[in-house]
Design an enzyme around this catalytic site. Structure first.
Site, PDB file in Angstrom:
ATOM      1  N   ASN A   1       0.845  -1.289   0.028  1.00 24.79           N
ATOM      2  CA  ASN A   1      -0.024   0.172  -0.096  1.00 24.79           C
ATOM      3  C   ASN A   1       0.960   1.144  -0.102  1.00 24.79           C
ATOM      4  OD1 ASN A   1      -1.922   1.911   0.426  1.00 24.79           O
ATOM      5  ND2 ASN A   1      -2.605   1.353   2.503  1.00 24.79           N
TER       6      ASN A   1
ATOM      7  N   LYS B   1      -0.098   4.426  -0.486  1.00 26.85           N
ATOM      8  CA  LYS B   1      -0.733   5.409  -0.018  1.00 26.85           C
ATOM      9  C   LYS B   1      -0.544   6.623  -0.628  1.00 26.85           C
ATOM     10  CE  LYS B   1      -0.315   3.374   4.621  1.00 26.85           C
ATOM     11  NZ  LYS B   1      -0.095   3.491   6.051  1.00 26.85           N
TER      12      LYS B   1
ATOM     13  N   HIS C   1      -9.555   1.270   4.945  1.00 25.45           N
ATOM     14  CA  HIS C   1      -8.532   1.531   5.669  1.00 25.45           C
ATOM     15  C   HIS C   1      -8.788   2.668   6.807  1.00 25.45           C
ATOM     16  CE1 HIS C   1      -4.263   2.750   6.501  1.00 25.45           C
ATOM     17  NE2 HIS C   1      -3.969   1.731   6.047  1.00 25.45           N
TER      18      HIS C   1
ATOM     19  N   GLU D   1      -5.431  -4.966  10.992  1.00 21.48           N
ATOM     20  CA  GLU D   1      -4.481  -3.560  11.255  1.00 21.48           C
ATOM     21  C   GLU D   1      -4.743  -3.001  12.757  1.00 21.48           C
ATOM     22  OE1 GLU D   1      -2.586  -2.496   7.544  1.00 21.48           O
ATOM     23  OE2 GLU D   1      -4.305  -1.318   7.569  1.00 21.48           O
TER      24      GLU D   1
ATOM     25  N   GLY E   1       2.591   2.229  10.963  1.00 21.60           N
ATOM     26  CA  GLY E   1       3.767   3.561  10.973  1.00 21.60           C
ATOM     27  C   GLY E   1       4.437   3.850  12.169  1.00 21.60           C
TER      28      GLY E   1
ATOM     29  N   SER F   1       3.303  -1.724  10.472  1.00 23.69           N
ATOM     30  CA  SER F   1       4.695  -1.651  10.723  1.00 23.69           C
ATOM     31  C   SER F   1       5.477  -3.038  10.385  1.00 23.69           C
ATOM     32  CB  SER F   1       5.025  -1.472  12.174  1.00 23.69           C
ATOM     33  OG  SER F   1       4.588  -0.183  12.497  1.00 23.69           O
TER      34      SER F   1
ATOM     35  N   GLY G   1       2.811  -1.025   4.534  1.00 27.58           N
ATOM     36  CA  GLY G   1       2.714   0.224   3.900  1.00 27.58           C
ATOM     37  C   GLY G   1       4.028   0.915   3.838  1.00 27.58           C
ATOM     38  N   GLY G   2       4.727   1.310   4.786  1.00 26.27           N
ATOM     39  CA  GLY G   2       6.060   2.418   4.550  1.00 26.27           C
ATOM     40  C   GLY G   2       7.205   1.494   4.052  1.00 26.27           C
TER      41      GLY G   2
HETATM   42  P1  PGA Z   1       2.566   0.737   7.465  1.00 22.72           P
HETATM   43  O1  PGA Z   1       1.378   0.877   7.234  1.00 22.72           O
HETATM   44  O2  PGA Z   1       3.397  -0.767   7.071  1.00 22.72           O
HETATM   45  O3  PGA Z   1       3.736   2.088   7.096  1.00 22.72           O
HETATM   46  O4  PGA Z   1       2.532   0.398   9.106  1.00 22.72           O
HETATM   47  C1  PGA Z   1       0.384  -0.244   7.049  1.00 22.72           C
HETATM   48  C2  PGA Z   1      -0.852   0.128   6.361  1.00 22.72           C
HETATM   49  O5  PGA Z   1      -1.153   1.425   6.739  1.00 22.72           O
HETATM   50  O6  PGA Z   1      -1.506  -0.465   5.763  1.00 22.72           O
END
Ligand code: PGA
Length: 238
Positions: free
Chosen positions: A7, A9, A87, A158, A164, A200, A221-222
């Site tokens: 993702n 974003k 989300h 999640e 994050g 994360s 995500g990140g």
């Molecule tokens: P993250 O994001 O891996 O940066 O924690 C996950 C998400 O929001 O789906």
């Protein structure tokens, strides 16, 4: 087969997307289902190169005068196969929670696989209401579809406080929650559902997360923004 959803974003510019695609072109994702969810304007760049893709959202409307919206039919016609729905960032910033049932229905009607995000805040965790939150979010999401359609949904657990932050649940506890979600959906809807984890996920914790045998994959995500690291992560997943 494990599913790994990237993702992005609202990140990456066009030249960064080009470099990203060049970087992953030679990657071997062999027995894993890797799905890229960039901003919608870049979906076709990934589709054209033969990668699986998902949108980060879907309209509640079918078509027509809804400026700025993207319909399920449009995504399907582009070759997109998945769509992230509910989300926490959309629930918090765009009041999406009440739209989730319609978005799930629209995705199903247009042959898109919904990736339904559910998860508790830190306050809800500290109050001991995690299960109640998950049950409520799941029941709401499934309220407009039948059991056959439910079997097409992937649930992404999640915990909001984990997104994050580089903080993850203790893995045994995470495994128990994933099992709880599967058992709940099976007992209430008679459907065996895939449940993935997001929050994360990174190169330092993936080996630990991989010991959670109930997990069917990850929503990343990140870390997914860095193609080299993302490929390394995928390679560590069984
Ligand atoms: P993250 O994001 O891996 O940066 O924690 C996950 C998400 O929001 O789906």
């Amino acid at each position: 087969m494990k599913k790994i959803i990237a993702n992005f974003k609202m990140n990456l510019l066009k030249d960064e997307i080009n470099s990203y695609i060049n970087e992953i072109a030679s990657a071997d994702f062999n027995n894993k289902s890797v799905v890229f969810c960039p901003s919608s304007i870049y979906l076709n760049d990934f589709v054209e190169k033969g990668f699986l893709t998902g949108s980060q959202d879907i309209s509640i409307f079918e078509k027509g005068s809804y400026t700025g919206e993207i319909s399920g039919a449009q995504l399907d016609s582009l070759g997109v196969m998945y769509t992230i729905i509910g989300h926490s960032e959309r629930r918090m910033n765009f009041d999406d929670s009440e739209l989730v049932p319609m978005k799930i229905k629209n995705a199903i009607n247009n042959d898109l696989k919904p990736i339904l995000c559910v998860g508790e805040t830190l306050i809800e965790r500290n109050n001991g209401t995690v299960n109640a939150v998950l049950e409520r979010e799941i029941d709401e999401a499934f309220s407009l579809i039948n059991n056959v359609d439910i079997s097409n949904v992937i649930i992404a657990y999640e915990p909001i406080w984990s997104i994050g932050t580089n903080v993850i649940l203790e893995v045994d506890l995470l495994n128990q929650i994933i099992k709880y979600i599967k058992d709940y959906v099976f007992s209430k809807y008679d459907v065996q559902i895939d449940v993935i984890y997001g929050g994360s996920v990174n190169l330092d914790n993936i080996e630990q997360l991989e010991t959670a045998d109930e997990l069917d994959g990850y929503l990343v995500g990140g870390l997914s923004l860095d193609a080299v690291k993302f490929v390394e992560l995928v390679n560590k997943i069984q």
